[in-house]
Design a protein around this motif. Sequence first.
Motif, mmCIF file in Angstrom:
data_model
loop_
_atom_site.group_PDB
_atom_site.id
_atom_site.type_symbol
_atom_site.label_atom_id
_atom_site.label_comp_id
_atom_site.label_asym_id
_atom_site.label_seq_id
_atom_site.Cartn_x
_atom_site.Cartn_y
_atom_site.Cartn_z
ATOM 1 N N TYR A 172 0.832 -1.194 0.000
ATOM 2 C CA TYR A 172 0.000 0.000 0.000
ATOM 3 C C TYR A 172 0.873 1.253 0.000
ATOM 4 C CZ TYR A 172 -4.443 -2.381 0.777
ATOM 5 O OH TYR A 172 -5.559 -3.146 0.626
ATOM 6 N N LEU A 197 -9.489 1.371 -1.558
ATOM 7 C CA LEU A 197 -9.925 1.322 -0.164
ATOM 8 C C LEU A 197 -11.372 1.789 -0.012
ATOM 9 C CD1 LEU A 197 -6.776 2.628 1.732
ATOM 10 C CD2 LEU A 197 -7.714 0.329 1.785
ATOM 11 N N PHE A 198 -11.791 2.734 -0.830
ATOM 12 C CA PHE A 198 -13.156 3.226 -0.757
ATOM 13 C C PHE A 198 -14.156 2.160 -1.211
ATOM 14 C CE2 PHE A 198 -16.753 5.478 -2.769
ATOM 15 C CZ PHE A 198 -17.260 6.115 -1.647
ATOM 16 N N SER A 208 -13.618 -1.201 -1.265
ATOM 17 C CA SER A 208 -13.565 -2.440 -0.475
ATOM 18 C C SER A 208 -13.768 -2.091 0.987
ATOM 19 C CB SER A 208 -12.228 -3.147 -0.687
ATOM 20 O OG SER A 208 -11.177 -2.345 -0.223
ATOM 21 N N LYS A 209 -15.006 -1.884 1.356
ATOM 22 C CA LYS A 209 -15.325 -1.403 2.701
ATOM 23 C C LYS A 209 -15.004 -2.431 3.775
ATOM 24 C CE LYS A 209 -18.964 1.478 0.920
ATOM 25 N NZ LYS A 209 -18.914 2.833 1.207
ATOM 26 N N ARG A 251 -12.437 -4.517 4.003
ATOM 27 C CA ARG A 251 -11.009 -4.680 4.279
ATOM 28 C C ARG A 251 -10.331 -3.347 4.577
ATOM 29 N NH1 ARG A 251 -9.763 -8.021 -1.015
ATOM 30 N NH2 ARG A 251 -11.469 -6.759 -1.736
ATOM 31 N N ASN A 252 -11.059 -2.422 5.142
ATOM 32 C CA ASN A 252 -10.557 -1.075 5.402
ATOM 33 C C ASN A 252 -9.934 -1.002 6.790
ATOM 34 O OD1 ASN A 252 -10.301 1.200 3.954
ATOM 35 N ND2 ASN A 252 -12.373 1.930 4.246
ATOM 36 N N HIS A 253 -8.706 -1.427 6.933
ATOM 37 C CA HIS A 253 -8.025 -1.396 8.226
ATOM 38 C C HIS A 253 -7.347 -0.041 8.404
ATOM 39 C CE1 HIS A 253 -5.332 -2.591 11.504
ATOM 40 N NE2 HIS A 253 -6.198 -3.580 11.706
ATOM 41 N N LYS A 266 -3.788 0.299 7.011
ATOM 42 C CA LYS A 266 -3.668 0.461 5.561
ATOM 43 C C LYS A 266 -3.895 1.908 5.159
ATOM 44 C CE LYS A 266 -5.150 -4.231 4.553
ATOM 45 N NZ LYS A 266 -6.182 -5.075 3.933
ATOM 46 N N ILE A 267 -4.835 2.557 5.815
ATOM 47 C CA ILE A 267 -5.095 3.967 5.516
ATOM 48 C C ILE A 267 -3.912 4.829 5.946
ATOM 49 C CG2 ILE A 267 -6.611 5.913 6.055
ATOM 50 C CD1 ILE A 267 -8.882 3.852 6.308
ATOM 51 N N SER A 276 -1.183 4.436 3.432
ATOM 52 C CA SER A 276 -1.517 5.139 2.199
ATOM 53 C C SER A 276 -1.320 6.639 2.347
ATOM 54 C CB SER A 276 -2.958 4.843 1.812
ATOM 55 O OG SER A 276 -3.142 3.470 1.639
#
Length: 112
Positions: free
Chosen positions: A45, A80-81, A83-84, A86-88, A91-92, A95
């Motif tokens: 990511y 990420l938007f 795939s709600k 798998r939004n850890h 990861k954000i 990114s």
Amino acid sequence: MEFEFGNAAIILPPLHINIMAVIIIFFLVRWSKQLETRRFTIFFYFLISTNIAPFYSHTTEQGSFELWIPLGSIVIFLYLFHSKGRNHPSKIKASILGLSIALYQLILQYVG
């Protein structure tokens, strides 16, 4: 920095870039430990979101102009938007850290 050993030399980037690299690696390792499975994806990511690409190019007699965008960050945020599940948060965070490096690259592209 340059370290010479006879006929050979080791050339390192400037000190501020080395310090930033150590801090980035520290944060990425720390955030990857927060995931239960597939800890290496944090690094993907980050690496993908640091990518910049030319979006528009125009050439005239005075020279050329290129408009660059952080394409990797846009792709990662769209993924990420959509795939709600798998939004850890790690990861954000990775990114956003990649986006900051991409913005640094954009500044260097236009200034340098």
